[in-house]
Design a protein around this motif. Structure first.
Motif, short mmCIF file in Angstrom:
data_model
loop_
_atom_site.label_atom_id
_atom_site.label_comp_id
_atom_site.label_asym_id
_atom_site.label_seq_id
_atom_site.Cartn_x
_atom_site.Cartn_y
_atom_site.Cartn_z
N VAL A 180 -4.77 7.11 4.32
CA VAL A 180 -4.98 6.28 3.16
C VAL A 180 -4.07 5.48 2.67
O VAL A 180 -4.16 4.19 2.30
CB VAL A 180 -5.80 7.28 2.20
N SER A 181 -2.73 6.02 2.36
CA SER A 181 -1.73 5.17 2.09
C SER A 181 -1.42 4.01 2.99
O SER A 181 -1.10 2.95 2.61
CB SER A 181 -0.57 6.14 1.90
N GLN A 182 -1.38 4.34 4.07
CA GLN A 182 -1.27 3.33 5.13
C GLN A 182 -2.15 1.99 5.06
O GLN A 182 -1.92 0.95 5.12
CB GLN A 182 -1.27 3.69 6.77
N ALA A 183 -3.43 2.63 4.99
CA ALA A 183 -4.52 1.65 4.73
C ALA A 183 -4.31 0.63 3.41
O ALA A 183 -4.63 -0.70 3.22
CB ALA A 183 -5.88 2.33 4.66
N PHE A 184 -3.85 1.47 2.13
CA PHE A 184 -3.67 0.86 1.06
C PHE A 184 -2.43 -0.17 1.23
O PHE A 184 -2.47 -1.35 0.93
CB PHE A 184 -3.19 1.72 -0.09
N MET A 185 -1.41 0.02 1.90
CA MET A 185 -0.44 -0.80 2.38
C MET A 185 -0.70 -2.08 3.05
O MET A 185 -0.28 -3.01 2.81
CB MET A 185 0.69 0.27 3.08
N ALA A 186 -1.53 -1.51 3.95
CA ALA A 186 -1.96 -2.80 5.05
C ALA A 186 -2.64 -3.76 4.20
O ALA A 186 -2.55 -5.06 4.11
CB ALA A 186 -2.64 -2.24 6.34
N GLY A 187 -3.65 -3.33 3.20
CA GLY A 187 -4.56 -4.10 2.37
C GLY A 187 -3.81 -4.65 1.35
O GLY A 187 -4.08 -5.86 1.03
N PHE A 188 -2.80 -4.09 0.84
CA PHE A 188 -1.77 -4.78 -0.23
C PHE A 188 -0.89 -5.77 0.30
O PHE A 188 -0.96 -7.01 -0.33
CB PHE A 188 -0.74 -3.62 -0.79
N GLU A 194 8.08 -1.61 -1.15
CA GLU A 194 6.88 -1.04 -0.83
C GLU A 194 6.70 -0.16 0.22
O GLU A 194 6.50 1.07 0.50
CB GLU A 194 5.69 -1.79 -1.15
N THR A 195 7.24 -0.61 1.47
CA THR A 195 7.02 -0.21 2.77
C THR A 195 7.97 1.17 2.73
O THR A 195 7.51 2.18 3.43
CB THR A 195 7.04 -1.04 3.90
N ILE A 196 9.25 0.74 2.49
CA ILE A 196 10.33 1.80 2.53
C ILE A 196 9.75 2.99 1.81
O ILE A 196 10.04 4.19 2.26
CB ILE A 196 11.79 1.26 2.11
N SER A 197 9.48 2.89 0.39
CA SER A 197 9.30 4.00 -0.30
C SER A 197 8.12 4.60 -0.12
O SER A 197 8.07 5.94 -0.06
CB SER A 197 8.86 3.25 -1.93
N ASN A 198 7.19 3.80 0.62
CA ASN A 198 5.86 4.79 1.04
C ASN A 198 6.14 5.34 2.43
O ASN A 198 5.62 6.57 2.36
CB ASN A 198 4.71 3.62 1.68
N ASN A 199 6.93 5.07 3.49
CA ASN A 199 7.40 5.62 4.53
C ASN A 199 8.03 6.75 4.35
O ASN A 199 7.98 8.17 4.80
CB ASN A 199 7.90 4.61 5.45
N VAL A 200 9.06 6.78 3.31
CA VAL A 200 9.89 7.81 2.81
C VAL A 200 9.15 8.98 2.32
O VAL A 200 9.11 10.44 2.91
CB VAL A 200 11.03 7.60 1.98
N LEU A 234 5.83 9.62 2.60
CA LEU A 234 4.70 10.32 3.49
C LEU A 234 5.65 11.02 4.47
O LEU A 234 5.30 11.84 5.08
CB LEU A 234 4.15 9.10 4.11
N GLY A 235 6.89 10.50 4.94
CA GLY A 235 7.77 11.28 5.82
C GLY A 235 7.96 12.76 5.56
O GLY A 235 7.82 13.74 6.21
N PHE A 236 8.27 13.06 4.05
CA PHE A 236 8.42 14.16 3.55
C PHE A 236 7.11 15.19 3.62
O PHE A 236 7.27 16.32 3.83
CB PHE A 236 8.94 13.89 2.23
N ILE A 237 6.16 14.38 3.26
CA ILE A 237 4.84 14.99 3.19
C ILE A 237 4.12 15.89 4.77
O ILE A 237 4.10 16.67 5.01
CB ILE A 237 3.54 14.17 2.97
N LEU A 238 4.65 14.86 5.66
CA LEU A 238 4.53 15.36 7.12
C LEU A 238 5.46 16.47 7.59
O LEU A 238 5.16 17.32 8.17
CB LEU A 238 4.69 14.01 8.04
N LEU A 239 6.68 16.24 7.02
CA LEU A 239 7.75 17.23 7.33
C LEU A 239 7.24 18.57 6.81
O LEU A 239 7.41 19.59 7.60
CB LEU A 239 8.87 16.79 6.91
N ILE A 240 6.74 18.65 5.48
CA ILE A 240 6.30 20.00 4.97
C ILE A 240 5.15 20.54 5.78
O ILE A 240 5.01 21.76 5.96
CB ILE A 240 6.01 19.62 3.52
N ALA A 241 4.27 19.43 5.93
CA ALA A 241 3.06 20.02 6.61
C ALA A 241 3.39 20.73 8.22
O ALA A 241 2.89 21.71 8.67
CB ALA A 241 2.23 18.87 6.96
N SER A 242 4.43 20.20 8.72
CA SER A 242 4.85 20.62 10.02
C SER A 242 5.27 22.22 9.92
O SER A 242 5.33 22.82 10.94
CB SER A 242 6.03 19.87 10.72
#
Length: 385
Positions: free
Chosen positions: A35-43, A250-256, A258-266
């Protein structure tokens, strides 16, 4: 079916609750990422549409120490022949003082050839009152922004007095009003190139040429080609660096984030596999006693990690795509940030790389429990109660 895969699937099915929780944790993280990536691409697309798409991709200015570009028709012709240039618009721009009744305001007056300016900057698309083509057919006419019209209390058909030191005072009739949703609406006005030349008392000269490119990413390359011919030229990335800066931040803050979110999920995968290893110690020992090598034991748990990661990635991506599309279809109240709906763009490339990255990340996360299982001593494992 290889027995490693068979055993891995049995382990996963045997602990359904932990499996569901692990897949759900990964899936939710991936859904947020999608969803965040879709928002970022749309933005990003919306930003380009509202700015770069309506900006000249390259601006040509006079030679050093020159105030104007003379014999500009020949120069425009040469520049238009450059590969990648699809439209060009000569203009004469300068400061002016505007007066209407008791209202006065300093703003920019830009003399243009309307049809050519429209090809470059799509100015005609922004007209909300009147007709853009009136600038071509009506003498002594002007197009103003809606904020400028509000500040000066002007409407269609009104006349505005224009003056400036060393210029020829004139009166222009408002034939159209535009709205770009930017600060230009209060500070930029358009008139015909001839009327601007008459006002500033110049000959048939200009002080700039706007260019539209087939690929706006080639702005610096085209600017260098023009500079080699002796004229100053700057691309939109030089003239408007804040656009690139905004997207980069926007891209850097978004990726950082979401990277932490994926790390936690892993860590959910690591936790699940650790529990499987702890619960299957005796079975692992028996497999080793039956001839299974340590690499085969390690492979079993890597397969489990891959299955969990892939299931979470696919389910989360599917949910994210559906959620993003449903959000993007929601119509915003009229006038909210100048948008009709929330800009959302779902790209197949994003879907593929998200699934791939999440799968690989969880495969890597499974290395530790897989190595732990492979390092068990078979005799001690079998004797474990």
């Amino acid at each position: 079916m290889r027995y490693e895969l068979f055993i891995a699937i049995r382990h996963i099915r045997a602990r359904k609750r932990q499996t569901i929780l692990s897949v759900a944790a990964i899936g939710i993280a991936v859904m947020i990422l999608m969803v965040s990536q879709a928002f970022m691409a749309g933005f990003t697309q919306e930003l380009y549409d509202k700015t770069v798409n309506n900006l000249p991709h390259v601006v040509v200015s006079p030679r050093e120490n020159d105030e104007y570009i003379h014999l500009y028709k020949n120069i425009v012709g040469k520049i238009s022949d450059i590969d990648g240039v699809v439209a060009s618009s000569p203009y004469l721009i300068g400061e002016a003082s505007f007066k209407s009744r008791d209202n006065t305001k300093n703003a920019v007056l830009k003399g243009i050839i309307p049809s050519q300016e429209d090809y470059v900057a799509h100015t005609g698309n922004d007209i909300i009152k009147g007709e853009y083509d009136e600038l071509t057919y009506s003498e002594k006419s002007i197009i103003i922004g809606d904020k400028f019209a509000e500040d000066m209390d002007l409407d269609l058909g009104d006349r505005v007095e224009i003056s400036f030191p060393n210029a020829n005072p004139t009166s222009l009739k408002v034939v159209a009003i535009y709205d770009t949703g930017t600060a230009l609406d209060a500070s930029l006005t358009y008139t015909s190139l001839k009327d601007a030349q008459d006002f500033y008392g110049t000959a048939d000269v200009i002080n700039g040429i706007s260019l539209r490119l087939e690929d706006f990413n080639r702005d610096r390359e085209i600017a260098r080609i023009i500079e080699d011919n002796g004229y100053n030229a700057d691309g939109w990335t030089v003239n408007n660096p804040e656009i690139l800066r905004t997207i980069a931040i926007e891209t850097i803050s978004n990726n950082v984030t979401l990277g932490f979110i994926l790390l936690i999920a892993s860590f959910g995968v690591v936790s699940t596999l650790n529990m499987v290893v702890m619960g299957k110690v005796k079975e692992i020992g028996i497999l080793m006693a039956m001839g299974a090598t340590r690499s085969q034991i390690r492979f079993i748990f890597l397969i489990e990690s891959g299955i969990l990661g892939l299931a979470g990635a696919v389910s989360g991506t599917a949910a994210g795509v559906l959620l993003a599309m449903s959000i993007g279809s929601y119509q915003l109240p009229e006038g909210v940030y100048g948008l009709e709906s929330i800009p959302v763009v779902v790209r197949s490339a994003d879907v593929l790389w998200i699934i791939t990255i999440v799968f690989l990340l969880n495969l890597i996360a499974g290395i530790y429990p897989a190595q732990k299982a492979a390092s068990l001593d078979p005799v001690e494992a079998i004797s474990t109660r």
